[in-house]
Design a protein around this motif. Structure first.
Motif: not given
Length: 224
Positions: A84, A204, A224
């Motif tokens: 990612s 995140r 993601e």
């Protein structure tokens, strides 16, 4: 000729470092606005013109030669495959920090000095409105790169709200590390790395929470 060029470059780098160190000391002791180029030159034991040749503007003394460049981040993001964007950003931060520590170690310098000076620089930037504004503008390229990467991860345009929010969160968090209570007490890349990871974990978590929420238009934002 090559040896001569090498010595010249080393001398130039040493002069830049000496000037920058002198400037930081004076900025910290008497204030950025109160410090003159002549004072910096005297502290660094160079001519005033030497200071302006290396650093044409006074604020260049705080902004030139930053190792965390948009160009190096762009290269790292371009090289990623399955990871990612946030993972790549974390790897870029950690790798750059390790390289800086290794450079100082190889030159016989104390790596702790670099991080102490970066914390001092960060405090100076936060204390002055104009410097803070220039710093914020200077981080925009990093934000745009990270937003584009996160947008691609999520299947969203780079200028969509979620990628932009995440990118601003990451860049602001990384910038703030040096002026936090935790950051001021750490003096090695290995010690600061945990704080980098905290910033990325926070971003995140925000992406996960937002991805789990229903889209008001009737669809879900892909994680993601």
């Amino acid at each position: 000729m090559i040896a001569t060029d090498g010595r010249r470059e080393r001398k130039k780098a040493e002069t830049r470092t000496r000037i920058r160190e002198a400037a930081l000391d004076l900025f910290a002791s008497q204030g950025y606005r109160e410090t003159t180029i002549a004072q910096i030159a005297a502290r660094a034991d160079v001519a005033t013109r030497t200071v302006t040749l290396h650093f044409p503007a006074k604020d260049d003394l705080l902004f030139a030669d930053d190792p965390f460049t948009p160009e190096s981040l762009e290269e790292r993001l371009r090289a990623r495959t399955a990871e990612s964007t946030l993972d790549a950003v974390g790897d870029w931060m950690h790798a750059t920090m390790r390289e800086l520590d290794a450079r100082d170690h190889d030159s016989g310098a104390d790596p702790a000095h670099l991080w102490q000076r970066r914390a001092l620089r960060a405090g100076l930037l936060m204390a002055d409105d104009d410097l803070r504004g220039r710093a914020r503008a200077g981080y925009r390229d990093l934000e745009l790169l990270i937003a584009a990467g996160i947008g691609a991860d999520l299947g969203l345009p780079a200028d969509a709200l979620l990628p932009r929010l995440a990118a601003v969160t990451v860049v602001t968090g990384l910038r703030e590390i040096y002026v936090t209570r935790e950051g001021r007490t750490r003096s090695a890349a290995s010690e600061l790395s945990d704080l980098v990871d905290e910033v990325l974990a926070f971003a995140r978590a925000g992406l996960r929470d937002r991805s789990a929420a229903p889209d008001p238009r009737g669809s879900a934002v892909r994680d993601e």
